[in-house]
Design a protein around this motif. Structure first.
Motif, short mmCIF file in Angstrom:
data_model
loop_
_atom_site.label_atom_id
_atom_site.label_comp_id
_atom_site.label_asym_id
_atom_site.label_seq_id
_atom_site.Cartn_x
_atom_site.Cartn_y
_atom_site.Cartn_z
N ARG A 23 0.86 -1.18 0.00
CA ARG A 23 0.00 0.00 0.00
C ARG A 23 0.90 1.23 0.00
N ALA A 25 1.77 5.55 -0.26
CA ALA A 25 1.34 6.89 0.13
C ALA A 25 2.25 7.92 -0.51
N GLU A 43 1.90 10.53 9.35
CA GLU A 43 0.52 10.13 9.07
C GLU A 43 0.48 9.19 7.87
N ALA A 44 1.25 9.48 6.85
CA ALA A 44 1.31 8.61 5.68
C ALA A 44 1.81 7.22 6.05
N ARG A 46 1.44 5.74 8.81
CA ARG A 46 0.39 5.02 9.54
C ARG A 46 -0.63 4.42 8.59
N ARG A 47 -0.73 4.95 7.39
CA ARG A 47 -1.77 4.55 6.46
C ARG A 47 -1.27 3.71 5.30
N ALA A 48 0.05 3.51 5.20
CA ALA A 48 0.59 2.80 4.03
C ALA A 48 1.84 2.03 4.43
N ASP A 142 -2.10 5.01 -3.19
CA ASP A 142 -3.36 4.68 -2.54
C ASP A 142 -3.88 5.85 -1.72
N VAL A 143 -2.97 6.60 -1.11
CA VAL A 143 -3.35 7.72 -0.26
C VAL A 143 -2.34 8.84 -0.45
N VAL A 145 -1.30 12.63 1.51
CA VAL A 145 -1.53 13.38 2.75
C VAL A 145 -1.15 14.84 2.54
N ASP A 169 -6.92 8.33 -2.17
CA ASP A 169 -7.63 8.86 -1.02
C ASP A 169 -6.87 10.07 -0.48
N VAL A 171 -6.10 12.66 2.36
CA VAL A 171 -6.18 12.74 3.81
C VAL A 171 -5.64 14.09 4.27
#
Length: 278
Positions: A23, A25, A43-44, A46-48, A142-143, A145, A169, A171
């Motif tokens: 995943r 970011a 933050e990225a 944490r999400r990827a 995928d995301v 930030v 996404d 964020v």
């Protein structure tokens, strides 16, 4: 940390990660990194599984009398910070890599870019939308930030990513502040020692205004008071102090769920922005 310079190399690296089932970011920046940017990286992460950051001082989002030439640049120092923060890749192109000869495309949204900072900086958000669209389309992360400090930019990026079905996404990460409340910004480096002391009036005025709005005070009176406090602290011109819907940026007459209190004003030669949820 890998460093790449061309969109083709960024695309290839991100595609290899996706093929490996990771995943991904993306954290777009203009460099001159501080703790606020590194919070975006955190933050990225944490999400990827893997995070790429970009550093590109985008000429298309600066007006003719703005600070493109003097905007702080320190790629080596920024790269070291990103490496320490856990970034796996840095995309650091030259202007000609992003806008090659013959480049003739601009991305323009209706409505959102025309108010607030857009009214004071015509064309600014067309430049932002163009470069962000290129970054998102190239990286296909995928995301991605972005910081909440530039709330209008965040709203615009969310809108264009949804409208163009970019598949990333978007964020928003909370504002990071100094101990006295001033929002971290690369442009804070422009402030003199005296201006830096005075600058705290911006978050204080917004905080007092937010409390007054939550207590039910008249919106117009609250905004006028905030403008007066900024002027008394040495700010001017004051571009705006506004209460808006957080998604549409339309001015509203009372706090509602998702409302945002935003301000932009000059302190000396430096334009500062800030915002709070209400």
């Amino acid at each position: 940390m890998q460093i790449v310079r061309t969109p083709a190399d960024l695309r290839a690296a991100m595609a290899a990660w996706r093929k490996a089932g990771l995943r991904t970011a993306l954290v777009p920046t203009m460099g001159a990194l501080h703790a606020g940017h590194l919070a975006l990286v955190a933050e990225a992460r944490r999400r990827a599984d893997v995070v790429a950051a970009s550093i590109f001082v985008n000429p298309k989002q600066f007006g003719p009398n703005e600070d493109f030439a003097r905007y702080p640049r320190d790629e080596a120092g920024d790269a070291a910070k990103l490496r320490e923060a856990g970034c796996a890749l840095l995309f650091a192109p030259e202007v000609g890599d992003v806008y090659p000869p013959g480049f003739a495309t601009s991305v323009k949204l209706a409505g959102l870019p025309d108010v607030l900072c857009g009214a004071a900086r015509p064309g600014h958000f067309d430049g932002v939308a163009t470069v962000v669209t290129k970054l998102l389309a190239t990286a296909r992360a995928d995301v991605a930030v972005f910081g909440e400090k530039d709330w209008q930019q965040l709203a615009i990026v969310r809108r264009l990513a949804a409208d163009l079905d970019l598949g990333t996404d978007i964020v928003g990460a909370p504002i990071v502040r100094d101990g006295d409340g001033l929002a971290l910004s690369s442009r804070n480096a422009y402030l003199s020692a005296e201006e830096r002391v005075a600058a705290v009036a911006l978050p204080r005025a917004l905080g007092e205004a937010a409390a007054a709005l939550q207590a039910g005070d008249d919106v117009a009176a609250v905004l006028d008071t905030a403008r007066g406090r900024l002027a008394a602290a040495g700010f001017g011109p004051i571009d705006y102090v506004a209460l808006v819907d957080g998604a549409t940026l339309v001015a509203i007459g009372a706090p509602t769920p998702g409302a945002r209190l935003l301000a932009a004003a000059f302190l000396g030669r430096t334009r500062l922005i800030d915002n709070l949820a209400v």
